[in-house]
Motif scaffolding. Structure first.
Motif, PDB file in Angstrom:
ATOM      1  N   MET B   1       0.858  -1.195   0.000  1.00  0.00           N
ATOM      2  CA  MET B   1       0.000   0.000   0.000  1.00  0.00           C
ATOM      3  C   MET B   1       0.893   1.244   0.000  1.00  0.00           C
ATOM      4  O   MET B   1       1.769   1.372   0.821  1.00  0.00           O
ATOM      5  N   SER B   2       0.662   2.176  -0.950  1.00  0.00           N
ATOM      6  CA  SER B   2       1.512   3.368  -1.029  1.00  0.00           C
ATOM      7  C   SER B   2       1.116   4.386   0.026  1.00  0.00           C
ATOM      8  O   SER B   2      -0.068   4.586   0.306  1.00  0.00           O
ATOM      9  N   THR B   3       2.136   5.036   0.594  1.00  0.00           N
ATOM     10  CA  THR B   3       1.889   6.164   1.491  1.00  0.00           C
ATOM     11  C   THR B   3       2.235   7.448   0.743  1.00  0.00           C
ATOM     12  O   THR B   3       2.818   7.403  -0.347  1.00  0.00           O
ATOM     13  N   CYS B   4       1.922   8.587   1.343  1.00  0.00           N
ATOM     14  CA  CYS B   4       2.300   9.864   0.741  1.00  0.00           C
ATOM     15  C   CYS B   4       3.816   9.900   0.520  1.00  0.00           C
ATOM     16  O   CYS B   4       4.299  10.369  -0.516  1.00  0.00           O
ATOM     17  N   GLN B   5       4.550   9.386   1.487  1.00  0.00           N
ATOM     18  CA  GLN B   5       6.016   9.414   1.399  1.00  0.00           C
ATOM     19  C   GLN B   5       6.506   8.576   0.221  1.00  0.00           C
ATOM     20  O   GLN B   5       7.402   8.997  -0.516  1.00  0.00           O
ATOM     21  N   ASN B   6       5.902   7.373   0.032  1.00  0.00           N
ATOM     22  CA  ASN B   6       6.277   6.522  -1.104  1.00  0.00           C
ATOM     23  C   ASN B   6       5.989   7.228  -2.416  1.00  0.00           C
ATOM     24  O   ASN B   6       6.792   7.230  -3.340  1.00  0.00           O
ATOM     25  N   VAL B   7       4.786   7.786  -2.489  1.00  0.00           N
ATOM     26  CA  VAL B   7       4.346   8.418  -3.734  1.00  0.00           C
ATOM     27  C   VAL B   7       5.271   9.578  -4.090  1.00  0.00           C
ATOM     28  O   VAL B   7       5.765   9.692  -5.215  1.00  0.00           O
ATOM     29  N   ILE B   8       5.524  10.437  -3.119  1.00  0.00           N
ATOM     30  CA  ILE B   8       6.357  11.611  -3.414  1.00  0.00           C
ATOM     31  C   ILE B   8       7.798  11.203  -3.715  1.00  0.00           C
ATOM     32  O   ILE B   8       8.465  11.815  -4.546  1.00  0.00           O
ATOM     33  N   ALA B   9       8.270  10.149  -3.062  1.00  0.00           N
ATOM     34  CA  ALA B   9       9.649   9.697  -3.312  1.00  0.00           C
ATOM     35  C   ALA B   9       9.849   9.264  -4.757  1.00  0.00           C
ATOM     36  O   ALA B   9      10.937   9.428  -5.323  1.00  0.00           O
ATOM     37  N   PHE B  10       8.819   8.698  -5.372  1.00  0.00           N
ATOM     38  CA  PHE B  10       8.953   8.184  -6.736  1.00  0.00           C
ATOM     39  C   PHE B  10       8.127   8.986  -7.738  1.00  0.00           C
ATOM     40  O   PHE B  10       7.810   8.505  -8.819  1.00  0.00           O
TER      41      PHE B  10
END
Lengths: 190, 77
Positions: B1-10
């Motif tokens: 499950m993506s978090t905001c941090q994952n999404v923004i990192a990539f």
């Protein structure tokens, strides 16, 4: 005139070839120099130094490389030489301009959208000046990558070759530059 | 499950459309549920667009100055 003919002309000392080179490349090379150097005068001097280097070292150009890549590298080197002699302008600590997250992965400060058309809120010239000034605040390593990738639209591989860094380093610096620039602009968009 | 941090990192890969399909689907599911990340994505794309506004042409006198210096510094053919 294609690159091979241009290089042949430069090697033969043909001034018409050099004029063609300037017509084709000088605008983007001056834009690159401006990213490195504070003053317009320094940027123009660096471009001039670079163009003299091109003439002097054209025999060392290897046709396995793209001419544009080689020219960009010469300008980068000319700018770095100028920078070493000068005091650098203030740059932000980029870490302070990257998004911050809570333990659960949410942003510390949720993002807000910008107005639909920023150009109607801020005059175009004023906006251009704001964006330019914000870019100049970025650390040089990130600023130059942003310029080559997003403004001049060079590929990751070509940018890596110009700056003598890995493609992965280009990606990381570009993303950091974009995030920091976004934060700098965000302050003016609310 | 993506978090905001994952999404923004990539996000750079997402914008460049180079994410693997499974990751992209995870991102899209997160964006469907997170207004903050939707806003971040839109402003990230707008930042890229605005950077291109700074392009300007070279003043003609710069080219003239370079040609003059070249003529002074190199032997004529």
């Amino acid at each position: 005139m294609n690159d091979a003919a241009l290089v042949a002309g430069l090697r033969a000392g043909d001034t018409a070839a050099f004029e063609t080179l300037l017509r084709l490349y000088s605008a983007r090379l001056l834009r690159l120099a401006r990213r490195f150097l504070d003053s317009e005068e320094d940027a123009r001097d660096a471009l001039q130094d670079a163009m003299l280097s091109v003439v002097r070292s054209i025999d060392s150009f290897e046709s396995t490389s793209m001419l544009s890549t080689w020219l960009h590298r010469i300008v980068v080197n000319a700018c770095l030489m100028k920078l070493r002699a000068k005091k650098r302008h203030p740059e932000i600590d980029i870490e302070e301009y990257l998004p911050r997250f809570l333990e659960d992965g949410h942003q510390v400060e949720p993002s807000q959208p910008w107005p639909e058309s920023v150009e109607t809120r801020i005059e175009r010239d004023e906006l251009r000046a704001l964006v330019r000034a914000s870019i100049q605040k970025l650390p040089e390593t990130c600023r130059v990558v942003l310029h080559l990738r997003d403004i001049e639209e060079l590929s990751t591989d070509e940018t890596a070759e110009i700056l003598d860094i890995t493609p992965n380093a280009v990606k990381i610096r570009l993303h950091r530059a974009r995030q920091a620039l976004r934060t700098l602009l965000d302050e003016h968009m609310k | 499950m993506s978090t905001c941090q994952n999404v923004i990192a990539f996000l750079d890969d997402y914008v460049a459309e180079t994410l693997p399909p499974a990751s992209r689907e995870s991102f899209d599911r997160h964006l469907a549920a997170c207004e903050s990340c939707v806003a971040y994505l839109a402003t990230y794309r707008e930042t890229i667009r605005l950077a291109k506004l700074t392009i300007e042409d070279i003043p003609p006198e710069v080219i003239t100055a370079i040609l003059t210096t070249l003529a002074r510094n190199t032997p004529r053919t």
